[in-house]
Scaffold this motif. Sequence first.
Motif, short mmCIF file in Angstrom:
data_model
loop_
_atom_site.label_atom_id
_atom_site.label_comp_id
_atom_site.label_asym_id
_atom_site.label_seq_id
_atom_site.Cartn_x
_atom_site.Cartn_y
_atom_site.Cartn_z
N UNK A 32 21.15 15.99 -107.82
CA UNK A 32 21.72 16.98 -108.74
C UNK A 32 20.59 17.77 -109.42
N UNK A 33 19.52 17.07 -109.75
CA UNK A 33 18.37 17.75 -110.36
C UNK A 33 17.80 18.79 -109.41
N UNK A 34 17.68 18.41 -108.15
CA UNK A 34 17.17 19.35 -107.14
C UNK A 34 18.08 20.56 -107.02
N UNK A 35 19.39 20.33 -107.06
CA UNK A 35 20.34 21.44 -106.98
C UNK A 35 20.19 22.38 -108.18
N UNK A 36 19.96 21.79 -109.37
CA UNK A 36 19.73 22.61 -110.56
C UNK A 36 18.46 23.43 -110.44
N UNK A 37 17.41 22.82 -109.92
CA UNK A 37 16.14 23.54 -109.73
C UNK A 37 16.30 24.70 -108.75
N UNK A 38 16.98 24.43 -107.64
CA UNK A 38 17.20 25.49 -106.64
C UNK A 38 18.01 26.63 -107.23
N UNK A 39 19.07 26.29 -107.96
CA UNK A 39 19.91 27.33 -108.57
C UNK A 39 19.11 28.12 -109.60
N UNK A 40 18.33 27.42 -110.43
CA UNK A 40 17.50 28.10 -111.42
C UNK A 40 16.45 28.99 -110.80
N UNK A 41 15.89 28.53 -109.67
CA UNK A 41 14.90 29.34 -108.97
C UNK A 41 15.50 30.57 -108.32
#
Length: 384
Positions: free
Chosen positions: A317-326
């Motif tokens: 989920x953290x990775x998904x948040x990072x990708x979305x934020x990027x």
Amino acid sequence: MTTPATLITPQITSRSAERVAEDIDKYEKYHTTHGGDVEARKSQYADMVNKYYDLATSFYEYGWGTSFHFAHRLKHETHMESIRRHEHYLALRLGLKPGDKCLDVGCGIGGPLREIALFSGAHVTGLNNNAYQISRALYHNGRTGRNLDQISRFVKADFMKMPFEDASFDAVYQIDATCHAPDQVGCYKEILRVLKPGQYFAGYEWCATDLYDPTNPNHKSIMAEIELGNGLPDVRTTKQTLEALQKAGFELVDSADLALSADITWWDPVDPDNWTRLQNFRTTKAGRYVTHHLVKVLERFGVAPKGSLEVASMLERAADGLVAGGKMGLFTPLFFFLVRKPESANLEVASMLQRAADGLVAGGKMGLFTPLFFFLVRKPESAK
């Protein structure tokens, strides 16, 4: 201070099976997504960050290697090549050379420390408040076959209260570490204290960009996932970071969001929709599927403690948040800065001015002082 490096057998997590589920529950409750708030995360930051890295470190090693950070990546450059160049860049900007004493603030399991020490010849002290990560750092030091004891050491301590004398180091750097600090200015002031006058501090900071809107529910949701999945009390903006460095007493030399000049996006290694890369297969959808079922089997047979699968899901989920934020341009893990500690005379002036500013703020908040008392008077006619 740690003893010389000895080989320590890898393990799934530093926590016992009985404590994993309890720690996951306590960690999650610190965060907005589970009813927590920023002030609680800041007041209990040491416990929160230690729980996070106790739970997450082995998964980081499995999916990422020994350098837990993103990197500015050029065309035709592999992920690992960009990681090493990212670390070398700090050494070059700091001007590190043999004989220098350098501090790595929040050294993780020592990937950047080993690379920078061997690249520059400087002696690097790794500061970390997590005992499990230091044990892993010593394990990896021992595996290199190089005599790293001569050019590195590890110290277990809190970067808000470092056990070093004033002006102990010729240079200081941090990579994605001071973002965990509950008080950014306080952390930078402590770094200023242990750095010699006239010397440099460089780092890569995790920051919200100018595009982030804290009133936008979608933006807030994405940032909350980043905070939860990466052990952060909050995410500061690039502007707040520069202001904090200067408020701490540093002189700004250079700063840039390196994400803006990269040929390959920083989130590429964790984007599950990117099926084309083999180097980071574990973070693709297929790789996640394999990992999910592998951890499930390990839990079933008692090799991994109960709760390991939940940790893996949290990191996804953290990775998904990072990708979305990027992808939305809201977040960058590549905000570079280089600052200098003033010579002592200038530092005294800066300290005096900072105290004056603090006094003004305190007087204003308490209603004791105003610089805005207006008056209009008239000179009488001469006859009068």
